[in-house]
Design a protein around this motif. Structure first.
Motif: not given
Length: 389
Positions: A340-350
């Motif tokens: 799976m490729a996690p979304e980096v923008e969602d990671l930063v927001q989290a």
């Protein structure tokens, strides 16, 4: 464990004495299996995967009393036909012919790769007759089916965690744990204890930390690597990241990163999880991801990749599942399988949600944590495993 004519006999072939994840699973299950009535337990030590592994350098971290119980399980009597055999080590080997009426083999994969001995091995040989395969997540089960394992012969039995150890720290314990590693009360701590391999996504956690630190958030990052097990420290990851992320070269950003390479006992691990504000695991592929379960047991918010193995056990009340998409093999290192490729923008927001103090903490979270302990304690999952025999 009482030997009697009514007892079922089982030999486990696995690793004892070391802190490799498979060895830890085996040893935790041994402790619980010894409490189950109606079993006569034996153990045959499997060869360690790498020649440098040893009890002295890779201690499992149990109490002396627990380790003594684990080590006291005797080898099986020569020539006796046992009711069951359970193999839990790597590489995956066939059992001794005719030694048990039924054999279960633990097989876990992250991206689909497996090590057999001898290589290649016909996977059907592991599921002849009533023999079966055990794997800890539905993600791993899907990868095994893709590899040619018979779907009907695969049993999903999750891992558990030591609920008597991995519990929330008291405020005083948390303050003391932070002081021991030089972390101020106002600082936001992110942590990860994964191996520094591509599928674990450790570099994504580093990049997320860099983004927040550069924005002025008082964040710290603690990385517990596995240099002792595999010789893989985070230095290689950092070196590669510095080539593509100039901010990581700044002294103030480097100063916020703490790397731990030494082995930790279970109570030290609890302190690490408990002092953190979030456990961050933006993995690409995992067979289970036991540290996530342990961190939640300590009341620590988790950030994990959605669509992977942790979907089985991370509830919305205790963590955030990152938006992700199926990875493209063209974007993966050679030899990688499904991921799976996690979304980096969602990671930063989290991570920003954590840094801004917006993580939910209340009765709903505590109820979810207690439900987790009820479902995933080692006693319960070991009983599920025993029922297969």
């Amino acid at each position: 464990m009482n030997g009697s004519a009514a007892s079922k006999t089982l030999c486990i072939e696995g690793w004892r004495g070391i802190n490799h994840s498979i060895g830890m699973v085996n040893q935790n299950q041994i402790l619980e299996w010894l409490k189950l009535p109606g079993w006569q337990l034996y153990h045959r030590d499997a060869p360690y995967f790498l020649p440098h592994w040893s009890r002295s350098s890779l201690s499992a971290g149990f109490s002396a009393e627990e380790q003594a119980l684990i080590d006291a399980v005797p080898p099986p009597p020569e020539g006796q036909l046992l009711d069951g055999c359970y193999r839990i080590a790597s590489p995956i080997r066939l059992g001794r012919p005719g030694s048990a009426r039924r054999t279960g083999t633990f097989v876990v994969t992250e991206v689909g790769d497996l090590a057999f001995e001898p290589e290649p091995l016909d996977t059907d040989l592991l599921t002849q007759g009533d023999d079966f395969v055990v794997t800890p997540s539905h993600w791993a089960r899907e990868r095994l089916v893709e590899r040619g394992f018979k779907a009907e012969a695969i049993r999903v039995v999750p891992h558990g965690y030591k609920t008597d150890v991995f519990q929330p720290l008291s405020p005083a314990e948390r303050l003391e744990a932070r002081q021991r590693v030089g972390i101020a009360a106002h600082e936001i701590v992110l942590c990860n204890v994964g191996v520094s391999t591509w599928n674990k996504g450790v570099e994504l956690a580093v990049l997320g930390y860099v983004q927040l630190r550069s924005e002025g958030f008082p964040v710290r990052l603690i990385l517990k690597d596995h240099k002792g097990l595999y010789g893989l420290g985070v230095e290689r990851v950092m070196g590669e990241l510095m080539q593509r992320e100039p901010l990581l070269q700044r002294a103030d950003i480097q100063a916020g990163i703490l790397v731990i390479s030494s082995s930790l006992n279970l109570h030290q691990l609890r302190s690490l999880y408990g002092l953190a504000d979030a456990y961050v695991s933006p993995y690409r592929a995992e067979g289970f991801n036991l540290p996530v379960l342990e961190a939640m047991g300590c009341g620590t918010w988790v950030i994990v990749t959605g669509g992977g193995a942790t979907d089985d056990f991370v509830p919305p009340a205790l963590g955030h599942r990152l938006a992700s998409r199926p990875g493209r093999l063209a974007n993966a290192p050679a030899g990688q399988g499904r991921f799976m490729a996690p979304e980096v923008e969602d990671l930063v927001q989290a991570l920003r949600t954590v840094a801004e103090g917006r993580v939910p903490r209340g009765p709903e979270q505590e109820a979810a944590r207690q439900a987790l302990a009820e479902r995933y304690n080692w006693g319960r999952v070991t009983a599920e495993l025993a029922a297969l025999f």
